[in-house]
Design a protein around this motif. Structure first.
Motif, short mmCIF file in Angstrom:
data_model
loop_
_atom_site.label_atom_id
_atom_site.label_comp_id
_atom_site.label_asym_id
_atom_site.label_seq_id
_atom_site.Cartn_x
_atom_site.Cartn_y
_atom_site.Cartn_z
N UNK A 178 0.90 -1.23 0.01
CA UNK A 178 0.14 0.08 -0.20
C UNK A 178 0.74 1.17 -0.07
N UNK A 179 1.90 1.35 0.62
CA UNK A 179 2.93 2.52 0.78
C UNK A 179 3.45 2.61 -0.59
N UNK A 180 3.77 1.51 -1.23
CA UNK A 180 4.53 1.64 -2.65
C UNK A 180 3.45 2.30 -3.70
N UNK A 181 2.24 1.78 -3.49
CA UNK A 181 1.17 2.40 -4.47
C UNK A 181 0.79 3.70 -4.19
N UNK A 182 0.89 4.15 -2.76
CA UNK A 182 0.55 5.72 -2.45
C UNK A 182 1.82 6.58 -3.13
N UNK A 183 3.08 5.98 -2.97
CA UNK A 183 4.02 6.74 -3.07
C UNK A 183 4.03 7.09 -4.77
#
Length: 196
Positions: A178-183
């Motif tokens: 989720x963090x990678x997608x958000x970044x």
């Protein structure tokens, strides 16, 4: 972009590093007290947001700064299980988790000069029944005192977990997918992520 992690958690640092994400650590301190009648979902999201904002204040002179912060809580029914205060408290926590499921909530916040994004990931964790001997053995390992809910899934406490439904990395402390997608959604991948 320059990514800053507003957390000194070794587990969050390890997760970001293993994902090949470059970052600099910020040491931030906020009041983590739960407000009266504040629901666990609102509490964990607020802490992530406040940590990101506190971290951003220290680097806002950098026009390329992006600050990532997170908070993780363990929730049994509607009760937040924090870090055990002593041996008796640690034993009580594990007895309450034994043979049951609980929810680990990790919220993360990403702050830039233009915006802040907050997202929460819930993972259900199932514990097998524990014996008194196992609970005492785990106390003797010394792992419990700095762990929300009184256990660490990524270390010796993992032997108590029969299954999970959701994100493993979120239980450890940071939901990597989720963090990678958000970044990427913020247009940050080109500078921070080594993945094309």
């Amino acid at each position: 972009m320059t990514l800053f992690l507003a957390s000194t958690s070794p587990r969050r640092r390890e997760l970001l590093a293993q994902a090949g994400i470059e970052f600099t650590v910020l040491d931030v301190a906020i009041d983590e007290s739960q407000r009266p009648s504040e629901l666990p979902t609102a509490y964990v999201e607020r802490l992530a947001k406040e940590k990101a904002e506190a971290g951003f204040l220290t680097v806002e002179s950098d026009e390329n700064a992006v600050v990532l912060a997170a908070d993780t809580i363990v929730v049994l029914e509607d009760d937040i299980l924090g870090k055990p205060q002593n041996k008796a408290h640690a034993h009580e926590m594990l007895r309450s988790l034994s043979g049951r499921s609980h929810v680990v909530m990790t919220a993360f916040a990403i702050k830039t000069h233009k915006q802040i994004r907050v997202q929460r990931v819930n993972t259900t964790v199932f514990f097998r029944p524990l014996t008194s001997k196992e609970i005492e053995w785990y106390w003797q390992t010394g792992e419990q005192l700095d762990k929300a809910g009184g256990y660490g899934i990524q270390s010796k406490g993992g032997i108590f977990v029969s299954s999970i439904s959701g994100s493993y990395s979120a239980v450890v402390g940071l939901p990597l997918a989720e963090v990678v997608v958000a970044l990427r959604g913020l247009g940050i991948q080109a500078d921070v992520l080594s993945i094309d």
